[in-house]
Motif scaffolding. Sequence first.
Motif, PDB file in Angstrom:
ATOM      1  N   ASP A  18      38.439  29.049  41.455  1.00  0.00           N
ATOM      2  CA  ASP A  18      37.792  29.455  40.206  1.00  0.00           C
ATOM      3  C   ASP A  18      36.499  28.666  39.972  1.00  0.00           C
ATOM      4  N   GLU A  19      36.531  27.364  40.272  1.00  0.00           N
ATOM      5  CA  GLU A  19      35.347  26.526  40.084  1.00  0.00           C
ATOM      6  C   GLU A  19      34.213  26.966  41.012  1.00  0.00           C
ATOM      7  N   SER A  20      34.549  27.244  42.265  1.00  0.00           N
ATOM      8  CA  SER A  20      33.533  27.693  43.215  1.00  0.00           C
ATOM      9  C   SER A  20      32.945  29.042  42.796  1.00  0.00           C
ATOM     10  N   LYS A  21      33.809  29.933  42.337  1.00  0.00           N
ATOM     11  CA  LYS A  21      33.354  31.237  41.874  1.00  0.00           C
ATOM     12  C   LYS A  21      32.420  31.079  40.679  1.00  0.00           C
ATOM     13  N   ALA A  22      32.783  30.182  39.744  1.00  0.00           N
ATOM     14  CA  ALA A  22      31.963  29.967  38.550  1.00  0.00           C
ATOM     15  C   ALA A  22      30.569  29.469  38.914  1.00  0.00           C
ATOM     16  N   ARG A  23      30.497  28.609  39.923  1.00  0.00           N
ATOM     17  CA  ARG A  23      29.182  28.094  40.351  1.00  0.00           C
ATOM     18  C   ARG A  23      28.302  29.223  40.873  1.00  0.00           C
TER      19      ARG A  23
END
Length: 385
Positions: A18-23
Amino acid sequence: MYADRINALPPYLFAAIDESKARMLAKGVDVIDLGIGDPDQPTPSHIVESMCQAVRDPATHRYPSYTGMLEFRKAAARWCKETKDINIDPANQTLTLIGSKEGVAHIPLAFINPDDVVLCPDPAYPVYKIGTQFAGGEPFIMPLLEENGFLPDLDAIPADMLARAKLMFINYPNNPTSAIADRSFFEEVVEFAKDNNIIVVHDNAYSEMVYDGYQAPSFLSVDGAMDVGIELYSLSKTYNMTGWRLAFAVGNETLIRGLGKVKSNIDSGAFDAIQKAGITALTGSQQCVSDMNLIYEKRRDVLLKGLRGIGLDVKTQKATFYMWAPIPSGYDSMGFSQLLLEKAGIVATPGVGFGQYGEGYIRFALTQSVDRINEAVARMEKLRI
C-alpha cells in the motif's frame, strides 16, 4: 519500547505494498492494482438491503453473543450441508468469527503453549506463522513446491518436530498458489493427524471461487476429519464482503469451544446486523456467487493469455482469484515486482512476501476489469521482459 513479539515481526506485506502504491499515485502514475485480493465488485444488493433493515432495528445495537447469533450459526450449518454435504451441529460445532483472519490468529492462543510446534505451509498467508509466534509457539515450515502440486510433503517432517507438533494449518484452494487438493490428500492429512495427535485447521476462505466446473471439497467431508480438525469459511471473497468482517468456524466441538473461550475474553462478537446480512447471503440465491465466478473466469483467461504471451509459464488455475506466476530469469520476486510498479505502474505481490518458498514467483489478483487487465498486459509487453 515494543514487546519482543512485535520486534520479531517482519513488515506486514500488504501494508508495505500500500505504501509503495501510494508513492506512485502521489507522482501521478495511473496505477493498476493487481496486488491485494480485495474484490472490486460491490456486495450484492440483496445483502446490503438486509443489512440496512437490520441496522435500523434497535435490538441489533446491543452487545452480540460471543459465539454468534444462533440463527446465523444455523444458516452456516445449513449452507455447509447444501454446498459441502457435511453435517454440522449449529449449537456446538459452529462459531461466528469477525472474519476468518481473526479465527486464524486466535486459534493458536487456544491450543499452543510456549515451544509447541505449529506446522505452517510456505508460501502461505502470513498470519498462520504470525499467530503461532504471538502464542509463543514455534512455526515449522512445510514447503509447498510446484513439483508436489503445492501440497506439503508430510513424510518429510522430521520426527523431532512431529513429537512437539500440536497444530497444522492447511489452505485449499490455496492462497497464494491457487493450488487445489483432492479428497485423497485430505484423507492423508486425517491419518497423519490421528497418528501424531495434531489439530488440523483448514482455512477454506476460497471454497466457492471455482472455475471450469470444479467444486472444491471440504476437509470435514472426509471420514475422521471431524475428530481432528476445524474448517474456516469466510463471507469476504464469496459474497464480496471483505469490509464487513464476517466468517464462521465449523468442526470438532472441543476445538470450537477452545476458540470460543479465546474470543469471549478478547472480543465482544460480530455485530448482529452484519450477522443478519450474513444469513441473507447464506440462505438466499447463490446466483450472485456464480455470476462473480464468471467475471473472474473471464479475467483469468485474459491475464493467462497475456502472461503467457510475454513468456511466463503460468498454469491455468481452477480456483481462487489469484494467478501464481514464475518470474523471468535474472530477477528475484521483489525486484520483478518493483520493476512492474516503477516502470509499468502495475502492483503485483512478490512471492517472497508469503515466505521463503515463494521466492521465484509473483502473485496477480484478478481484481480489475478486463479492460484494465488488457492495459496491464500491454504495459508489460512494452517492458520486453
